[in-house]
Design a protein around this motif. Structure first.
Motif, PDB file in Angstrom:
ATOM      1  N   UNK A  52       4.453  -0.307  -1.848  1.00 17.13           N
ATOM      2  CA  UNK A  52       3.432  -1.202  -2.396  1.00 17.13           C
ATOM      3  C   UNK A  52       2.169  -0.424  -2.746  1.00 17.13           C
ATOM      4  N   UNK A  53       1.814   0.560  -1.892  1.00 17.50           N
ATOM      5  CA  UNK A  53       0.619   1.365  -2.143  1.00 17.50           C
ATOM      6  C   UNK A  53       0.744   2.147  -3.447  1.00 17.50           C
ATOM      7  N   UNK A  54       1.964   2.592  -3.791  1.00 27.30           N
ATOM      8  CA  UNK A  54       2.149   3.339  -5.034  1.00 27.30           C
ATOM      9  C   UNK A  54       1.822   2.494  -6.259  1.00 27.30           C
ATOM     10  N   UNK A  55       2.076   1.192  -6.167  1.00 27.88           N
ATOM     11  CA  UNK A  55       1.808   0.314  -7.302  1.00 27.88           C
ATOM     12  C   UNK A  55       0.315   0.049  -7.497  1.00 27.88           C
ATOM     13  N   UNK A  56      -0.521   0.469  -6.554  1.00 31.09           N
ATOM     14  CA  UNK A  56      -1.960   0.278  -6.706  1.00 31.09           C
ATOM     15  C   UNK A  56      -2.612   1.394  -7.500  1.00 31.09           C
ATOM     16  N   UNK A  57      -1.890   2.507  -7.686  1.00 30.13           N
ATOM     17  CA  UNK A  57      -2.467   3.666  -8.375  1.00 30.13           C
ATOM     18  C   UNK A  57      -2.769   3.310  -9.831  1.00 30.13           C
ATOM     19  N   UNK A  58      -3.953   3.679 -10.257  1.00 33.08           N
ATOM     20  CA  UNK A  58      -4.345   3.448 -11.652  1.00 33.08           C
ATOM     21  C   UNK A  58      -5.000   2.110 -11.901  1.00 33.08           C
ATOM     22  N   UNK A  59      -4.972   1.233 -10.906  1.00 32.29           N
ATOM     23  CA  UNK A  59      -5.584  -0.088 -11.058  1.00 32.29           C
ATOM     24  C   UNK A  59      -6.993  -0.078 -10.466  1.00 32.29           C
ATOM     25  N   UNK A  60      -7.944  -0.610 -11.218  1.00 30.16           N
ATOM     26  CA  UNK A  60      -9.314  -0.709 -10.705  1.00 30.16           C
ATOM     27  C   UNK A  60      -9.354  -1.701  -9.548  1.00 30.16           C
ATOM     28  N   UNK A  61     -10.017  -1.297  -8.482  1.00 33.51           N
ATOM     29  CA  UNK A  61     -10.075  -2.151  -7.300  1.00 33.51           C
ATOM     30  C   UNK A  61     -11.495  -2.630  -7.070  1.00 33.51           C
ATOM     31  N   UNK A  62     -11.635  -3.915  -6.856  1.00 35.33           N
ATOM     32  CA  UNK A  62     -12.950  -4.510  -6.602  1.00 35.33           C
ATOM     33  C   UNK A  62     -13.383  -4.171  -5.179  1.00 35.33           C
ATOM     34  N   UNK A  63     -14.613  -3.669  -4.991  1.00 34.75           N
ATOM     35  CA  UNK A  63     -15.061  -3.379  -3.626  1.00 34.75           C
ATOM     36  C   UNK A  63     -15.015  -4.646  -2.768  1.00 34.75           C
ATOM     37  N   UNK A  64     -14.448  -4.570  -1.570  1.00 34.89           N
ATOM     38  CA  UNK A  64     -14.334  -5.771  -0.722  1.00 34.89           C
ATOM     39  C   UNK A  64     -15.669  -6.128  -0.088  1.00 34.89           C
ATOM     40  N   UNK A  65     -15.720  -7.326   0.434  1.00 34.63           N
ATOM     41  CA  UNK A  65     -16.881  -7.800   1.193  1.00 34.63           C
ATOM     42  C   UNK A  65     -16.549  -7.686   2.671  1.00 34.63           C
ATOM     43  N   UNK A  66     -17.380  -6.987   3.421  1.00 28.62           N
ATOM     44  CA  UNK A  66     -17.109  -6.763   4.843  1.00 28.62           C
ATOM     45  C   UNK A  66     -17.789  -7.838   5.674  1.00 28.62           C
ATOM     46  N   UNK A  67     -17.048  -8.356   6.639  1.00 31.29           N
ATOM     47  CA  UNK A  67     -17.551  -9.397   7.542  1.00 31.29           C
ATOM     48  C   UNK A  67     -17.227  -8.968   8.969  1.00 31.29           C
ATOM     49  N   UNK A  68     -18.210  -9.073   9.845  1.00 31.34           N
ATOM     50  CA  UNK A  68     -17.986  -8.735  11.243  1.00 31.34           C
ATOM     51  C   UNK A  68     -17.685 -10.000  12.035  1.00 31.34           C
ATOM     52  N   UNK A  69     -16.506 -10.033  12.637  1.00 31.43           N
ATOM     53  CA  UNK A  69     -16.061 -11.179  13.430  1.00 31.43           C
ATOM     54  C   UNK A  69     -15.659 -10.681  14.815  1.00 31.43           C
ATOM     55  N   UNK A  70     -16.398 -11.120  15.833  1.00 26.75           N
ATOM     56  CA  UNK A  70     -16.114 -10.737  17.218  1.00 26.75           C
ATOM     57  C   UNK A  70     -16.050  -9.223  17.397  1.00 26.75           C
ATOM     58  N   UNK A  71     -17.006  -8.556  16.770  1.00 31.78           N
ATOM     59  CA  UNK A  71     -17.081  -7.114  16.903  1.00 31.78           C
ATOM     60  C   UNK A  71     -16.113  -6.340  16.053  1.00 31.78           C
TER      61      UNK A  71
END
Length: 875
Positions: A52-71
């Protein structure tokens, strides 16, 4: 929606996790990337799988939003960044994913809806067990309960569904190879899913759901107008009651309606007993009805004393063909005493098919509707005992036992009608003991046999139950009637007050006041501005939407429907947001945050709130329509004035131009041969017509500047004889041959005037007198102080003003109707505008003896006296 295009949703659908949905979706994404499509990865979790990781190559990825939950830091899909980036296509894996606490939406499918509304295409994945309608069936198959399912509406609204269907043997092989991700907390439950029989059952469910979707698409195609669409042949009615069986009934009805391609309705009948039920009962009903609404049912809430009669009457009125009810879970003896609802519906159904569906819970787990019990009141039982004791004491007066029994029956009736069922039964038992004691100790023991005694005792018990039951029913009905009356009164008062209001602010304040009075809640009304953004109205609880999340929920409600607390959409919000809809158009949002959030779980309170949004929306729409009508009227008047102006321009400007052109052409053609007198006359014509043309154009420009507010008054302390004398001097030639009498009161005060504009006012009035009066008729100008103001009058001896036109002559483009006049009809309109700019006014009326008088009234500024001239006459 402001966007002309809505995004397209493509779903990769399968029977279970691990069938290859994500892999197939990423393969399609790579193909689209190679074709030049602007595509980004919004949320894809490889779970450590290299293929599955190989299929991500070459595709633009949107930066994720980080959320802290219970540390622990969790990466979530960044919806706001995607909306700013606004690509052509976003890949968002796992449509049923539950977002972390603090996200804008509770589930990922809400994020997808926002993307689609913004015109962004979306690719996502979905399993059959995540569908709301399949919740119960999947739980029976796998013993897994999906906490936050996806509404079937998302599956139905997908533009394309790609069904990923590998054999069960291949799925099990992938599981053994570790290619299927299973969270640790779900490992035990997943063991039941990944059995061959379970996978086959899930595959059957998925295939059936795909078949239903295909059939629906085919029906829509065949129902197109060109092929002739027939009416809906099936209509399903599901009856909701306050029990855990309700959600299962709703899902079963949805599956049946989907399979039959039929309309379906969810009905809740509120009896007087249920109307007074506790919060838990109302919460259960509210949750069931919200589920029905979420799955696309028409939810109906009615009141009635007999449930079976109300259901059958409603079913016949709406043309239902199938009726779905729950299997009774109460004890058999209650059916014998109170009657069975199922039996009553089956016997009275006629041509209506009745489906009785069992629940997915054990009978001992079902929580029946709690009985409405009155609190134990010792005083009530004391008065019941005292009543029986008092009646029984009459036996000591040697009253015959027959009369005592009659009195005891009367006493039981009184206790049952006044004190309730418990004291009535107590009174009946005490009466039985009293009669029994009298029979055993008195002389009447041989007069009443055992059968008669049994009849007497049974009659006492039945009388106690019957009277107390009627009393309790009457009280419940009265209380329910009071509740209904309160709701109807609230709606009536709201509607009556709204009908008298004419501004949006007043309507908002009225609505807030009534909602607060009824619901005891903070309330806000939001309306879209010129930029399309929702803004809270003044007079409402503006601080309720200061939070960006609350504002986002309100926007969702405006675009899609009810959202917020008390719904399944964005339920973490502080308030419930309801769209204000009138004539099929959403014009605003009503936000309500009750002090007691449980009120939103009550179907009756929710129905009342929904009913209150109707009059508010209609009132706001009425105001807006009135404003639009006023704007349309102004535009119509502008068009009329524009037409009048063009008409005037076509004649009044062309006439002096033609005269000037003709005179100039005659002079050019004649050359030196023209006589001096003729030359002088032609030059005089050119001069007069040019001057006339200048005045016409000047009037147009002056009127335009005055209306636009572009003329700034340059006031100074002016003596009236200066602008009046200057105006007379400029009109020397036109006033030749007329007697002009100027009378100025001695010691007239200096006035704060713009001398140039006021001179133009007097000039227009004098010129108007020249136009509308015969040659040689006199003109009179008078100035005096009267009632604390300075009056300036310009009078003539012409034909006067037409009756009823004393005001209309000051309007633009209005010319006298008694003479063939020239001009645009702007002179008097300019006079009124100049007078108003100085804080004064101008009026017109007919003079005694013939003629008209125009009277200017000006305020007096700081008292400053001017030794003006004595009255004079000018010939």
């Amino acid at each position: 929606m402001s966007d002309a295009r809505r995004g397209r949703l493509t779903l990769y659908f399968g029977a279970a996790p691990g069938v290859g949905k994500t892999y197939a979706m990423l393969e399609a994404a790579q193909r689209l990337r190679r074709q030049g499509v602007d595509i980004i990865l919004g949320a894809v979790d490889t779970h450590g799988r290299p293929e599955v990781a190989e299929l991500l190559l070459g595709l633009e990825r949107l930066p994720p939003r980080t959320v802290e939950v219970r540390g622990k830091v969790i990466e979530e899909f960044h919806l706001d960044a995607a909306l700013v980036r606004r690509p052509a296509l976003v890949v968002v894996d796992d449509l049923g994913h539950v977002n972390a606490t603090g996200s804008r939406h509770s589930q990922r499918w809400h994020d997808v809806v926002d993307l689609l509304a913004a015109g962004v295409d979306v690719m996502s994945t979905l399993c059959v067990q995540q569908l709301e309608s399949q919740h119960d069936v999947v739980q029976q198959i796998t013993s897994m309960r999906v906490r936050d399912p996806v509404p079937d509406a998302m599956f139905e609204r997908a533009d394309h569904v790609e069904f990923i269907d590998p054999p069960a043997k291949e799925i099990l092989a992938r599981l053994q190879d570790g290619k299927v991700y299973i969270p640790e907390q779900d490992a035990r439950a997943a063991a039941a899913m990944y059995r061959k029989n379970s996978l086959l059952a899930l595959r059957e469910l998925a295939l059936r759901r795909m078949s239903q979707r295909t059939g629906r698409e085919n029906l829509i195609y065949r129902s197109a107008p060109r092929l002739g669409a027939g009416p809906v042949s099936e209509r399903i009615l599901v009856c909701v009651d306050p029990s855990p069986l309700g959600p299962r009934l709703i899902r079963a009805a949805f599956r049946m309606a989907t399979g039959l391609r039929a309309e379906w309705l969810a009905l809740y009948v509120e009896t007087p007993r249920l109307a007074l039920a506790g919060e838990s009962v109302r919460a259960q009903v509210g949750e069931t009805l919200r589920l029905a609404e979420q799955l696309g049912a028409e939810v109906v809430h009615i009141s009635g004393a007999r449930i079976d009669r109300e259901i059958l009457g409603f079913a016949r009125a709406r043309g239902a063909t199938r009726l779905i009810i729950g299997k009774p879970m109460q004890h058999r003896w209650r059916d014998l005493l109170r009657g069975s609802l199922v039996d009553a519906l089956v016997r009275g159904s006629g041509d209506l098919d009745v489906h009785v569906i069992a629940g997915d819970v054990a009978p001992h787990e079902v929580s029946p509707v709690p009985a409405l019990r009155s609190p134990l009141r010792i005083a009530a039982y004391f008065w019941a005992a005292l009543t029986v004791a008092s009646i029984a004491a009459t036996r000591l007066l040697h009253l015959p036992l027959f009369y005592v029994i009659v009195l005891l029956l009367v006493g039981i009736s009184l206790v049952g009608s006044r004190l309730g069922r418990g004291p009535a039964l107590g009174a009946a038992l005490l009466s039985i003991l009293a009669v029994e004691f009298s029979l055993r100790t008195g002389p009447d023991v041989n007069h009443i046999d055992d059968l008669q005694r049994a009849a007497i005792y049974l009659g006492m018990l039945v009388l106690a139950l019957w009277v107390s039951g009627l009393t309790e029913l009457s009280r419940r009905q009265a209380e329910a009637a009071r509740i209904d009356e309160r709701r109807l009164t609230a709606l009536y008062l709201l509607s009556r007050e709204l009908s008298q209001l004419r501004s949006e602010v007043d309507i908002a304040e009225c609505a807030i006041r009534h909602v607060k009075k009824t619901m005891s809640a903070r309330t806000v009304i939001l309306l879209p501005g010129h930029d399309g953004e929702l803004a809270p109205m003044a007079g409402t609880d503006v601080e309720l939407t200061t939070d960006a999340r609350e504002e986002g929920v309100a926007r969702w409600a405006f675009e899609h429907g009810p959202a917020g607390r008390g719904t399944e959409t964005l339920k973490a919000a502080q308030a419930l947001y309801l769209p204000l809809t009138a004539a099929g158009r959403t014009i605003g949002v009503l936000g309500v945050a009750p002090d007691d959030p449980d009120k939103l779980a009550s179907p009756a309170e929710r129905q009342l709130l929904d009913a209150m949004t109707g009059p508010v929306a209609l009132a706001l729409q009425r105001v807006r329509l009135a404003e639009e009508a006023q704007i349309a009227e102004v535009r119509a008047r502008e068009e009329e004035l524009r037409g009048s102006l063009l008409s005037s321009v076509s004649h009044d400007l062309r006439t002096p131009l033609a005269s000037i052109t003709g005179a100039a052409s005659a002079m050019m053609d004649s050359g030196d041969a023209i006589a001096p007198e003729t030359r002088r006359d032609l030059l005089q014509t050119i001069y007069e017509e040019a001057e006339r043309l200048g005045r016409l154009v000047g009037n147009l420009l002056d009127m335009t500047r005055l209306e636009a507010g572009a003329v700034a008054l340059r006031t100074d302390w002016v003596a009236l004889e200066d602008p009046i004398g200057s105006a007379l001097s400029r009109l020397d030639r036109r006033l030749a041959g007329r007697e002009v009498q100027v009378t100025l009161q001695p010691e007239l005060p200096l006035l704060p005037l713009d001398e140039v504009l006021f001179e133009q006012l007097i000039l227009n009035l004098l010129e108007n007198a020249c136009k509308h009066t015969p040659a040689g008729s006199p003109v009179r100008v008078v100035a005096r102080v009267q009632a604390g103001r300075v009056l300036v009058e310009v009078a003539d001896r012409g034909p006067g003003l037409p009756a009823g036109e004393e005001e209309t002559i000051f309007e633009k483009f209005v010319r006298g109707s008694k003479a063939n006049t020239q001009g645009f009809g702007l002179g008097l309109a300019i006079c009124r505008a100049i007078a108003a700019a100085h804080g004064g006014e101008i009026t017109a009326e007919n003079r005694a003896g013939g003629g008209a008088v125009f009277r200017i009234s000006l305020p007096i500024g700081t008292p400053r006296r001017n030794p003006g001239p004595t009255p004079r006459s000018r010939r």
